[in-house]
Design an enzyme around this catalytic site. Structure first.
Site, short mmCIF file in Angstrom:
data_model
loop_
_atom_site.label_atom_id
_atom_site.label_comp_id
_atom_site.label_asym_id
_atom_site.label_seq_id
_atom_site.Cartn_x
_atom_site.Cartn_y
_atom_site.Cartn_z
N HIS A 164 0.95 -1.24 0.06
CA HIS A 164 0.04 0.04 0.05
C HIS A 164 1.01 1.24 -0.07
O HIS A 164 1.85 1.45 0.85
CB HIS A 164 -0.85 -0.12 1.38
N GLU A 167 1.70 3.44 3.09
CA GLU A 167 2.44 2.70 3.89
C GLU A 167 3.95 2.33 3.80
O GLU A 167 4.38 1.23 4.30
CB GLU A 167 1.56 1.16 4.38
N HIS A 310 2.27 -4.33 6.61
CA HIS A 310 1.53 -3.28 6.39
C HIS A 310 1.61 -2.18 7.48
O HIS A 310 2.31 -2.51 8.46
CB HIS A 310 0.12 -3.78 6.18
N GLU A 369 0.55 -5.55 10.91
CA GLU A 369 0.30 -4.19 10.85
C GLU A 369 0.97 -3.34 11.81
O GLU A 369 1.01 -3.47 12.97
CB GLU A 369 -1.22 -3.83 11.21
#
Length: 403
Positions: A164, A167, A310, A369
């Site tokens: 992404h 990110e 991420h 994450e």
């Protein structure tokens, strides 16, 4: 004050880092920059002189002690303070302390973009020739999708970052861990208590540090009128010139929803029917070259485990519709314990890289994450996130056997 003429790729953070300043120094001398989404080539920036660190000598100080204290060379200290090597150490005398030169390859000099990845990989390969590099494909705009290989083990671990666009801080986190791993292996030492020699002998690590370089560049630098997708990007972005929130690739396809794991259900759930900053799954799974290249690499070199980095949330997703093997629960507990992150059993999400990897190979896959906050996460979070990245990957590499 000195004048600086901006070039393509310049940002406030990058200019500040290059001149030994903070972004606040640049903004203070050029308050208009906060009203622009991005800098444009040819703009004139006024820069103050870089502030110098100073130190008042204490009783018992010596050149050697100061060099060790501030991580600098004695010759640099003498250059800014003539006569120091002659022993003129009088308590209270104020010295100018030179800025220490970084010993690491992977450091942040403002935003970390595609050029930084390419330069750092080249420097790491030169410094650690047991590492290997390759290209697994090219982005929509023709940027190489770089691959780093380290280790010679029979088990294979796939790790990717910056799928992404906003990110992108995950990319230097992965690169930083690769450098620390290589340095520990070259020195025959440990990494946070782990024997890296065992990692090297038991596993082969395949790392793609920036899977969405076009999107990363868009987030960091914007798109001017000469950009191939300028008009389309403005339309997809609702007329906004700022792209800090952009997750997709340059064609407005969310690469996190591109993999053939119940892709149709994810596309219907998202309900985004055309190019957008996020959540558009594309017209078909793997229709974007970046996602197709990651899948092709995993198929060419089947992995025993995979990690997709991420941000943000401080969580690790490890399951997928019951396709995950039994050992996944045990492994994610190990990763959570090592990093302090929460292991989360996720439902209602499909078409991610981790989802496809678990479903296709029936092997453990994890979406990590990193960090806490709002993307793009601040540069100040880098050191903590880089360590957490290493602790998670290192915990996997320390597993003696994956079923």
């Amino acid at each position: 004050m000195q004048q600086y003429v901006t070039h393509k790729g310049d940002t406030v953070s990058r200019i500040a880092a290059a001149h030994g300043l903070t972004p606040e120094h640049v903004i203070q001398g050029n308050p208009w920059v906060v009203k622009q989404a991005y800098l444009h080539p040819g703009q004139i920036i006024y820069l103050p002189s870089a502030p110098r660190s100073r130190y008042a000598l204490q009783e018992g100080d010596s050149a050697e002690k100061l060099a060790a204290l501030f991580n600098i060379h004695i010759e640099e200290l003498e250059k800014l303070n003539p006569g120091i090597l002659s022993g003129r150490f009088h308590p209270g005398k104020v010295l100018v302390i030179p800025t220490p030169k970084p010993k690491r390859v992977v450091i942040l000099r403002g935003e970390y973009g595609p050029t930084n990845v390419e330069e750092d990989i080249a420097a790491l390969i030169e410094k650690y020739p047991f590492m290997e590099k390759d290209t697994i494909g090219y982005s929509v705009m023709g940027k190489p999708l770089h691959l780093i290989k380290i280790g010679r083990g029979a088990r294979h671990l796939h790790v990717n970052a910056a799928l992404h666009a906003n990110e992108w801080l995950t990319s230097p986190c992965l690169m930083s861990f690769v450098e620390e791993y290589a340095a520990a292996y070259a020195g025959g030492g440990l990494w946070n208590g782990h024997r890296v020699q065992d990692w090297f002998n038991n596993w082969t690590l395949w790392a793609v540090p920036m899977a969405n370089p076009d999107g990363v560049e868009l987030v960091q630098e914007g798109a001017g009128p000469d950009h191939l997708y300028f008009n389309d990007l403005l339309k997809w972005n609702g007329g906004r010139r700022g792209y800090r929130h952009w997750k997709a690739n340059i064609r407005g396809v969310d690469l996190g929803d591109q993999f053939p794991a119940h892709w149709e259900e994810e596309a219907a759930r998202r309900g985004v029917t055309g190019p957008a900053p996020r959540d558009y799954s594309g017209h078909a799974p793997l229709c974007e070259p970046e996602a197709a290249a990651l899948a092709a690499l995993a198929e060419r070199i089947p992995g025993d485990a995979a990690v997709s980095l991420h941000s943000q949330g401080g969580e690790i997703y490890w399951n997928y519709r019951g396709y995950e093997p039994p050992e996944s629960a045990e492994l994610v507990a190990r990763l959570a314990s090592a990093s302090g992150y929460r292991a989360v059993e996720l439902t209602g999400s499909d078409a991610g890289f981790k989802d496809w990897f678990i479903q296709y190979f029936r092997k453990p896959g994890f979406t990590v994450e990193l960090g806490i906050g709002k993307n793009p996460l601040p540069l100040n979070d880098f050191e903590d996130m880089a360590l957490e990245t290493g602790l998670i990957i290192g915990a996997l590499l320390s597993v003696v056997k994956v079923k």
